[in-house]
Design a protein around this motif. Structure first.
Motif, PDB file in Angstrom:
ATOM      1  N   MET A 254      60.067  70.488  18.310  1.00 24.36           N
ATOM      2  CA  MET A 254      60.055  69.285  18.835  1.00 24.36           C
ATOM      3  C   MET A 254      60.667  68.166  17.472  1.00 24.36           C
ATOM      4  SD  MET A 254      56.517  68.589  20.763  1.00 24.36           S
ATOM      5  CE  MET A 254      56.405  66.905  20.694  1.00 24.36           C
TER       6      MET A 254
ATOM      7  N   ARG B  92      59.186  62.255  21.377  1.00 28.77           N
ATOM      8  CA  ARG B  92      58.232  61.926  20.315  1.00 28.77           C
ATOM      9  C   ARG B  92      58.707  60.478  20.304  1.00 28.77           C
ATOM     10  NH1 ARG B  92      58.222  65.560  15.195  1.00 28.77           N
ATOM     11  NH2 ARG B  92      56.700  64.079  14.384  1.00 28.77           N
TER      12      ARG B  92
ATOM     13  N   GLU C  13      55.603  57.634  21.227  1.00 30.20           N
ATOM     14  CA  GLU C  13      54.856  56.671  20.377  1.00 30.20           C
ATOM     15  C   GLU C  13      55.079  55.381  20.556  1.00 30.20           C
ATOM     16  OE1 GLU C  13      56.994  58.192  16.657  1.00 30.20           O
ATOM     17  OE2 GLU C  13      55.861  60.359  16.826  1.00 30.20           O
TER      18      GLU C  13
ATOM     19  N   ALA D 125      53.332  70.145  20.087  1.00 26.93           N
ATOM     20  CA  ALA D 125      52.627  68.702  20.218  1.00 26.93           C
ATOM     21  C   ALA D 125      51.142  68.468  19.905  1.00 26.93           C
ATOM     22  CB  ALA D 125      52.966  68.241  21.725  1.00 26.93           C
TER      23      ALA D 125
ATOM     24  N   TYR E  29      50.133  65.874  16.828  1.00 27.86           N
ATOM     25  CA  TYR E  29      49.629  64.652  17.353  1.00 27.86           C
ATOM     26  C   TYR E  29      48.066  64.756  17.083  1.00 27.86           C
ATOM     27  CZ  TYR E  29      53.921  62.824  18.366  1.00 27.86           C
ATOM     28  OH  TYR E  29      55.468  62.006  18.281  1.00 27.86           O
TER      29      TYR E  29
END
Length: 446
Positions: A331, A337, A341, A361, A365
């Motif tokens: 990623m 992303r 975001e 992910a 996060y």
């Protein structure tokens, strides 16, 4: 042949496993002891098709092993690959810290002659710095070194096949001895026709950057054309088919989309721009490539914001695809992303599915109330206000549109990879936004 590879990321791990597969005795070195232990047990820290089987079979055959002891690796290898990361520094230039640390380790433990191969993507002139470090640090009078630039040209998601069947093998060297040894090393991959291209070291170093920057340029050019198509009322897919039929252009890397990502293109474009600045040259085309790509990653969010009349708070967005491209869990610099975001900043929630990248992910996060990682692409749709496609995984290319319409609160699709046909979806009652086609053609961004 006895081979050592420093670094077990995408490049080092694939290269080591493939060299072992053809019969070389390979030791891979990494400073991360937990990763080394995991690999020696047959675990694979990355997803790459075909790699797990390759690593396990060669471990069992005794042709491949992993260690955290640099001394073991240096003593083993007559050929030593440097395949560690060159992350971007604060100004975007390539950070050579890890490359030079490996050079110091090689020099500290080397006895006799060693061929040191730069496999990492490094700026022009790095081989000179490696050679200087080797000479400065060497502890044995018997030690001598040839430094070779041998850049990799692997695609994530197809790295094993690219390594087994390379288009070309670039050798940057002025040493006949090193060239002869490396021709022997690569002989199993060079049987049908001669794929080896020998050149001076600095040309080899620049070749790697030039290749990635050319591909990134094609992508950004096509995204620029998609933005024009949007405003002219043209369909970028028709344009793509029209220009791709010209053999001088071809169909590769001319798909409009929501921006390129990954560990190579963004980093390498930035690094070459900074390197150019360092020799007093402004790389205007590459600066534009970077600028266009940065803006392109904002397009899906802009479509969403405009469709929902700048009121995304409380909306739930179904997201298909988290990795920067199919067949990887990577990623890094992914368009998903940027989108997620931006959505979170506006108070929206994301229900996401990806076949391979959901653990990544979660690592990036953590647990958050506005991100739900779900087990199927269908469950991501449940009560969502829109569907966004960020990654062109095969399983997303022919979905059940009636099911999508049934599960979404409103029938709207934002297609960041132009997988679907606007007319078909319009006839089914969808609002469809593609990149340079679909509802984005109606001038809503002007």
């Amino acid at each position: 042949m006895k081979v050592t590879v420093f670094g077990v990321g995408y490049v080092g791990l694939v290269q080591g496993a493939v060299l072992a597969e053809v019969g070389h005795k390979v030791v891979c070195v990494d400073v991360d002891q937990s990763k080394v232990d995991f690999l020696n047990q047959g675990g694979i820290p990355i997803y790459e098709p075909g790699l797990e089987t390759l690593v396990k079979s060669n471990l069992e055959a005794g042709r491949l092993s992993f260690t955290s002891e640099a001394k073991v690796g240096v003593e083993h290898g007559e050929v030593i690959f440097i395949a560690v990361g060159t992350p971007p520094d604060e100004d975007g230039s390539a950070d050579l810290k890890y490359v030079l640390e490996v050079a110091s380790s090689i020099a500290e433990f080397a006895q006799g002659h060693k061929i040191v191969i730069n496999k990492s993507t490094v700026p022009v002139g790095t081989a000179d710095k490696v050679k200087e470090r080797l000479i400065q640090v060497q502890t044995s009078e018997s030690a001598s070194f040839d430094v070779v630039s041998n850049p990799e040209f692997l695609k994530e998601g197809a790295a094993v096949s690219d390594c087994m069947r390379p288009d070309r093998i670039i050798l940057g060297t002025d040493s006949e001895k090193a060239e002869k040894t490396l021709r022997e090393l690569y002989a199993p991959f060079n049987r049908n026709h001669d794929k080896i291209i020998v050149m001076d070291i600095r040309s080899a170093e620049l070749t790697k950057y030039a290749a990635n920057c050319m591909l990134a340029t094609k992508i950004s050019f096509m995204n620029e054309m998609s933005n024009l198509a949007e405003r002219f009322g043209a369909d970028i897919e028709n344009v793509r088919r029209g220009i791709g039929s010209d053999a001088r252009i071809g169909y590769h890397f001319i798909y409009a989309g929501c921006g390129y990502g990954g560990s190579c293109f963004p980093k390498d474009v930035q690094a070459l721009v900074r390197s150019a600045n360092g020799v007093g040259y402004q790389a205007r085309i590459l600066e534009a490539v970077e600028s266009v790509n940065y803006a392109q990653k904002e397009k899906l969010f802009e479509y969403l914001r405009l469709h929902f009349k700048e009121n995304l708070k409380g909306k739930t967005i179904a997201l298909w695809g988290l990795s920067f491209k199919p067949n990887t869990d990577d990623m890094r610099e992914a368009s998903s992303r940027v989108l997620m975001e931006s959505l979170w900043q506006e108070g929206a929630k994301v229900q996401a599915f990806d076949p391979k990248a959901m653990d990544e992910a979660q690592r990036i996060y953590g647990h958050r109330d506005d991100l739900q990682l779900v087990g199927t692409k269908e469950s991501a749709l449940n009560s969502a206000d829109a569907l966004v496609v960020c990654t062109e995984w095969q399983m997303f290319k022919a979905p059940d549109f009636e099911l999508i319409k049934e599960r979404l609160s409103t029938p709207v699709i934002f297609d960041g990879r132009n997988l679907y046909e606007p007319d078909q979806l319009a006839a089914m009652g969808f609002d469809y936004y593609g990149i340079g086609r679909g509802k984005s053609l109606q001038g809503k961004l002007l």
